[in-house]
Design a protein around this motif. Structure first.
Motif, PDB file in Angstrom:
ATOM      1  N   ASP A 105       0.801  -1.227   0.000  1.00  0.00           N
ATOM      2  CA  ASP A 105       0.000   0.000   0.000  1.00  0.00           C
ATOM      3  C   ASP A 105       0.834   1.278   0.000  1.00  0.00           C
ATOM      4  OD1 ASP A 105      -2.648   1.108  -0.028  1.00  0.00           O
ATOM      5  OD2 ASP A 105      -2.362   1.688   2.066  1.00  0.00           O
ATOM      6  N   GLY A 106       2.129   1.199   0.275  1.00  0.00           N
ATOM      7  CA  GLY A 106       2.993   2.359   0.129  1.00  0.00           C
ATOM      8  C   GLY A 106       2.933   3.391   1.235  1.00  0.00           C
ATOM      9  N   VAL A 107       2.500   2.994   2.442  1.00  0.00           N
ATOM     10  CA  VAL A 107       2.462   3.932   3.566  1.00  0.00           C
ATOM     11  C   VAL A 107       3.703   3.711   4.431  1.00  0.00           C
ATOM     12  CG1 VAL A 107       1.201   4.703   5.608  1.00  0.00           C
ATOM     13  CG2 VAL A 107      -0.052   3.994   3.562  1.00  0.00           C
ATOM     14  N   PRO A 108       4.573   4.721   4.550  1.00  0.00           N
ATOM     15  CA  PRO A 108       5.827   4.522   5.284  1.00  0.00           C
ATOM     16  C   PRO A 108       5.606   4.220   6.766  1.00  0.00           C
ATOM     17  CG  PRO A 108       5.488   6.839   4.792  1.00  0.00           C
ATOM     18  CD  PRO A 108       4.429   6.085   4.048  1.00  0.00           C
ATOM     19  N   TYR A 109       6.398   3.309   7.277  1.00  0.00           N
ATOM     20  CA  TYR A 109       6.391   2.877   8.672  1.00  0.00           C
ATOM     21  C   TYR A 109       5.119   2.137   9.060  1.00  0.00           C
ATOM     22  CZ  TYR A 109      10.367   5.985   8.727  1.00  0.00           C
ATOM     23  OH  TYR A 109      11.562   6.599   8.425  1.00  0.00           O
ATOM     24  N   LEU A 110       4.231   1.907   8.117  1.00  0.00           N
ATOM     25  CA  LEU A 110       3.065   1.062   8.353  1.00  0.00           C
ATOM     26  C   LEU A 110       3.141  -0.172   7.468  1.00  0.00           C
ATOM     27  CD1 LEU A 110       0.289   0.414   9.537  1.00  0.00           C
ATOM     28  CD2 LEU A 110      -0.733   1.835   7.742  1.00  0.00           C
ATOM     29  N   SER A 111       3.225   0.039   6.160  1.00  0.00           N
ATOM     30  CA  SER A 111       3.273  -1.092   5.238  1.00  0.00           C
ATOM     31  C   SER A 111       4.677  -1.360   4.715  1.00  0.00           C
ATOM     32  CB  SER A 111       2.329  -0.855   4.060  1.00  0.00           C
ATOM     33  OG  SER A 111       2.703   0.286   3.321  1.00  0.00           O
ATOM     34  N   GLN A 112       5.567  -0.365   4.793  1.00  0.00           N
ATOM     35  CA  GLN A 112       6.936  -0.536   4.315  1.00  0.00           C
ATOM     36  C   GLN A 112       7.809   0.555   4.892  1.00  0.00           C
ATOM     37  OE1 GLN A 112       5.951   0.939  -0.031  1.00  0.00           O
ATOM     38  NE2 GLN A 112       8.129   1.279   0.330  1.00  0.00           N
ATOM     39  N   LEU A 113       9.118   0.352   4.806  1.00  0.00           N
ATOM     40  CA  LEU A 113      10.051   1.419   5.125  1.00  0.00           C
ATOM     41  C   LEU A 113      10.139   2.379   3.943  1.00  0.00           C
ATOM     42  CD1 LEU A 113      12.911  -0.678   6.753  1.00  0.00           C
ATOM     43  CD2 LEU A 113      11.337   0.869   7.929  1.00  0.00           C
ATOM     44  N   PRO A 114      10.435   3.655   4.186  1.00  0.00           N
ATOM     45  CA  PRO A 114      10.603   4.592   3.067  1.00  0.00           C
ATOM     46  C   PRO A 114      11.722   4.121   2.148  1.00  0.00           C
ATOM     47  CG  PRO A 114      10.516   5.758   5.163  1.00  0.00           C
ATOM     48  CD  PRO A 114      10.644   4.314   5.491  1.00  0.00           C
ATOM     49  N   VAL A 115      11.582   4.432   0.865  1.00  0.00           N
ATOM     50  CA  VAL A 115      12.611   4.110  -0.119  1.00  0.00           C
ATOM     51  C   VAL A 115      13.557   5.298  -0.193  1.00  0.00           C
ATOM     52  CG1 VAL A 115      13.073   3.405  -2.492  1.00  0.00           C
ATOM     53  CG2 VAL A 115      10.925   2.724  -1.383  1.00  0.00           C
ATOM     54  N   ASN A 339       3.610  24.558  16.869  1.00  0.00           N
ATOM     55  CA  ASN A 339       4.426  24.694  18.069  1.00  0.00           C
ATOM     56  C   ASN A 339       5.697  23.878  17.895  1.00  0.00           C
ATOM     57  OD1 ASN A 339       3.902  21.875  18.979  1.00  0.00           O
ATOM     58  ND2 ASN A 339       1.804  22.655  19.150  1.00  0.00           N
ATOM     59  N   ASP A 340       6.551  23.950  18.871  1.00  0.00           N
ATOM     60  CA  ASP A 340       7.843  23.287  18.760  1.00  0.00           C
ATOM     61  C   ASP A 340       7.743  21.774  18.804  1.00  0.00           C
ATOM     62  OD1 ASP A 340       9.433  25.857  20.775  1.00  0.00           O
ATOM     63  OD2 ASP A 340       9.039  25.752  18.617  1.00  0.00           O
ATOM     64  N   LYS A 341       6.592  21.231  19.188  1.00  0.00           N
ATOM     65  CA  LYS A 341       6.441  19.791  19.354  1.00  0.00           C
ATOM     66  C   LYS A 341       6.030  19.078  18.074  1.00  0.00           C
ATOM     67  CE  LYS A 341       5.228  20.225  24.241  1.00  0.00           C
ATOM     68  NZ  LYS A 341       4.196  19.956  25.285  1.00  0.00           N
ATOM     69  N   GLY A 342       5.712  19.799  17.047  1.00  0.00           N
ATOM     70  CA  GLY A 342       5.299  19.135  15.821  1.00  0.00           C
ATOM     71  C   GLY A 342       4.604  20.074  14.872  1.00  0.00           C
ATOM     72  N   PRO A 343       4.066  19.544  13.766  1.00  0.00           N
ATOM     73  CA  PRO A 343       3.414  20.380  12.754  1.00  0.00           C
ATOM     74  C   PRO A 343       2.082  20.932  13.246  1.00  0.00           C
ATOM     75  CG  PRO A 343       3.132  18.039  12.266  1.00  0.00           C
ATOM     76  CD  PRO A 343       4.062  18.114  13.434  1.00  0.00           C
ATOM     77  N   ALA A 344       1.593  21.931  12.518  1.00  0.00           N
ATOM     78  CA  ALA A 344       0.301  22.520  12.844  1.00  0.00           C
ATOM     79  C   ALA A 344      -0.803  21.483  12.711  1.00  0.00           C
ATOM     80  CB  ALA A 344       0.024  23.702  11.918  1.00  0.00           C
ATOM     81  N   ASP A 358       4.618  11.845  13.785  1.00  0.00           N
ATOM     82  CA  ASP A 358       4.595  10.778  14.791  1.00  0.00           C
ATOM     83  C   ASP A 358       4.397   9.423  14.102  1.00  0.00           C
ATOM     84  OD1 ASP A 358       4.216   9.032  16.885  1.00  0.00           O
ATOM     85  OD2 ASP A 358       2.646  10.204  17.869  1.00  0.00           O
ATOM     86  N   LYS A 359       5.452   8.620  14.049  1.00  0.00           N
ATOM     87  CA  LYS A 359       5.395   7.331  13.361  1.00  0.00           C
ATOM     88  C   LYS A 359       4.539   6.312  14.101  1.00  0.00           C
ATOM     89  CE  LYS A 359      10.029   7.885  11.330  1.00  0.00           C
ATOM     90  NZ  LYS A 359      10.298   9.200  11.949  1.00  0.00           N
ATOM     91  N   THR A 360       4.137   6.615  15.331  1.00  0.00           N
ATOM     92  CA  THR A 360       3.349   5.652  16.112  1.00  0.00           C
ATOM     93  C   THR A 360       1.847   5.884  16.021  1.00  0.00           C
ATOM     94  OG1 THR A 360       3.343   6.929  18.189  1.00  0.00           O
ATOM     95  CG2 THR A 360       5.280   5.551  17.740  1.00  0.00           C
ATOM     96  N   CYS A 361       1.416   6.893  15.279  1.00  0.00           N
ATOM     97  CA  CYS A 361      -0.025   7.176  15.195  1.00  0.00           C
ATOM     98  C   CYS A 361      -0.818   5.979  14.706  1.00  0.00           C
ATOM     99  CB  CYS A 361      -0.273   8.383  14.280  1.00  0.00           C
ATOM    100  SG  CYS A 361      -0.030   9.981  15.077  1.00  0.00           S
ATOM    101  N   GLU A 445      -2.380  16.753   6.058  1.00  0.00           N
ATOM    102  CA  GLU A 445      -1.125  16.967   6.774  1.00  0.00           C
ATOM    103  C   GLU A 445      -1.278  17.833   8.011  1.00  0.00           C
ATOM    104  OE1 GLU A 445       2.325  16.300   3.459  1.00  0.00           O
ATOM    105  OE2 GLU A 445       1.688  18.375   3.801  1.00  0.00           O
ATOM    106  N   THR A 446      -2.452  18.412   8.214  1.00  0.00           N
ATOM    107  CA  THR A 446      -2.689  19.214   9.412  1.00  0.00           C
ATOM    108  C   THR A 446      -3.795  18.612  10.276  1.00  0.00           C
ATOM    109  OG1 THR A 446      -4.147  20.722   8.186  1.00  0.00           O
ATOM    110  CG2 THR A 446      -1.823  21.358   8.403  1.00  0.00           C
ATOM    111  N   GLY A 447      -3.895  17.272  10.242  1.00  0.00           N
ATOM    112  CA  GLY A 447      -4.742  16.599  11.223  1.00  0.00           C
ATOM    113  C   GLY A 447      -5.829  15.707  10.709  1.00  0.00           C
ATOM    114  N   LEU A 448      -6.312  15.910   9.456  1.00  0.00           N
ATOM    115  CA  LEU A 448      -7.511  15.206   9.009  1.00  0.00           C
ATOM    116  C   LEU A 448      -7.152  13.832   8.402  1.00  0.00           C
ATOM    117  CD1 LEU A 448     -10.359  16.221   9.417  1.00  0.00           C
ATOM    118  CD2 LEU A 448     -10.520  16.656   6.982  1.00  0.00           C
ATOM    119  N   MET A 449      -6.630  12.981   9.290  1.00  0.00           N
ATOM    120  CA  MET A 449      -6.275  11.612   8.886  1.00  0.00           C
ATOM    121  C   MET A 449      -6.380  10.724  10.113  1.00  0.00           C
ATOM    122  SD  MET A 449      -3.146  10.190   6.560  1.00  0.00           S
ATOM    123  CE  MET A 449      -1.763  10.887   7.459  1.00  0.00           C
TER     124      MET A 449
END
Length: 455
Positions: A105-115, A339-344, A358-361, A445-449
């Motif tokens: 499926d091409g989702v990094p850190y879920l279905s495969q490592l990034p290329v 903020n400093d902890k991550g993206p908007a 966050d790769k653990t989401c 990329e700003t939360g709606l996933m």
């Protein structure tokens, strides 16, 4: 959590490299030397485009093209693609709308490592459904898709469709200025609203092209919205045109009507009766011309409307025994500044905003479905902006809406209008953890996933 092992690319022997030129690196999509391992090679690399006359745009493409070259496979066959990364960034390939195993499926850190640069990854899966689909990265999406890493994947019907003429039209609006330089792919103020729009709209990489078609024939037009943000209000005034498929899945043929709203990630297959030689028909986005179809003299006898396309083998949900799950898509002012902890994070689903850093989401799915269970998703848009809602790995059936009449149909992406509540149904037949998100890229990329698990 397990990953498919990354493979190190030892060299470019047999990878179909054409060579270097003043316009940038040029590659081609060809049959490899070793056909027992894969059928196609798909290479991501920089490519210079002339989107604005006399100016160069430093795009990223597949096989020297942006949008990427069309891939074709027959329904029921295996698609075997060796993907090679020649970018400075990590990337992957997601096969949008295709029902496939999770590891493909091409989702990094879920279905495969990034290329990584200089590596390759072999994608191999059986293609179950005919129709119009596409491929793109699922890493740094606003930039990678914005720079041109998108391409069509056409799955031909197992048996002849009845169409003698078949054209793919890729719609994309580019974030470039008057001299072809890229502008911001995501602006915070716009990401919190409808999404960041580009300036120049193209079809197959060309602004307002003219396509000559054989007069009197019924031509299949596959329109794919591969844009980051824009919903196209497609209309063809005075044309004799009918809808044959939505998002890859056949529907009973019917007139296009006044207009059709095609959101990011969505596709529509039309049949057009081409007018007599010399007559021109516009394809429009609202009042704006996207392309022109022009009748070309033909010696072929007049074409007939093909029969409806055969249905894809998607399991039919049983609405009587289906469990209902609600999903609220909403804007959140309390999360609306970086903020400093991550993206908007401007958006959330059921009170949860996805953190793309966050790769653990994916370890915390928003819903867990039983394998082969029947479900109704109630999708509620709590905002004033549209959201094309996309589910990986499975197809769902749109059954109702509180804002418009629905003729039920299968899809993978549904355009949820402002303040709309829609009901979609599915059989959770594909085990794994699947992404569920808005396909306006800077909304995603700003939360709606979110992630949905099937166990």
């Amino acid at each position: 959590m397990s990953f498919t092992r990354r493979q190190i690319l030892g060299g470019l022997v047999g990878l179909g490299v054409v060579g270097l030129g003043a316009g940038g690196v040029r590659y081609w999509l060809g049959k490899p030397m070793f056909a027992d391992t894969h059928d196609y090679e798909l290479i991501a690399a920089p490519v210079d485009l002339e989107l604005v006359a006399g100016h160069s745009t430093p795009a990223w493409g597949y096989n020297g093209q942006a949008p990427g070259m069309e891939l074709r496979v027959r329904q029921g066959d295996w698609l075997r693609v060796r993907f090679v990364n020649q970018l400075e960034q990590d990337t992957t390939v997601h096969w949008h709308g295709i029902r496939l195993p999770l590891e493909m499926d091409g989702v990094p850190y879920l279905s495969q490592l990034p290329v990584k640069k200089g590596e390759y990854f072999d994608y191999r899966f059986l293609v179950k459904d005919a129709g119009s689909y596409w491929y793109h990265p699922h890493t740094s999406s606003s930039e990678q898709l914005g720079r041109g890493l998108v391409g069509p994947l056409i799955v031909e019907e197992r048996e002849p469709s009845g169409f003698q003429h078949d054209h793919t039209l890729v719609l994309k609006t580019w974030h470039i200025d008057e001299e072809g330089a890229f502008t911001a792919f995501s602006v915070p103020r716009e990401a919190a609203r409808e999404g960041t729009r580009g300036r120049l709209t193209t079809i197959n990489g060309k602004p307002t092209p003219t396509l000559e078609l054989p007069s009197g024939q019924v031509v299949r037009l596959r329109l794919l919205n591969l844009d980051n943000t824009v919903t196209y209000r497609l209309n063809m005034p005075e044309a004799d045109v009918r809808i044959y498929a939505l998002d890859g899945h056949p529907v009973e043929p019917r007139p296009l009507g006044e207009e059709y709203w095609l959101g990011p990630g969505m596709r529509i297959d039309l049949a057009l009766k081409v007018p007599e030689a010399g007559v021109e028909l516009p394809l429009r986005n609202g009042p704006l011309r996207l392309a022109t179809f022009k009748g070309l003299a033909s010696e072929q006898p007049a074409g007939e409307w093909p029969a409806a396309l055969p249905a894809n083998p998607v399991p039919e949900p049983d609405l009587e025994k289906a469990e209902t799950i609600g999903f609220n898509f909403e804007w959140s002012a309390t999360l609306a500044k970086p903020n400093d902890k991550g993206p908007a994070k401007y958006w959330q689903i059921n009170g949860q905003a996805w953190d793309i850093s966050d790769k653990t989401c994916t370890d915390r799915p928003i819903a867990t479905l039983k394998k082969d269970g029947h479900y109704i998703f109630e999708l509620r848009n709590m905002a004033q902006y549209q959201h094309p809602i996309h589910l990986h790995g499975m197809a769902f059936k749109v059954i109702s809406s509180n804002r418009r009449k629905i003729i039920p149909y299968f899809t993978d992406t549904f355009l949820l209008g402002k303040n709309e509540t829609a009901r979609v149904a599915l059989v959770a037949d594909n085990p794994g953890t699947w992404m569920f998100h808005c396909h306006v890229i800077d909304h995603m990329e700003t939360g709606l996933m979110a992630a949905i698990a099937v166990v």
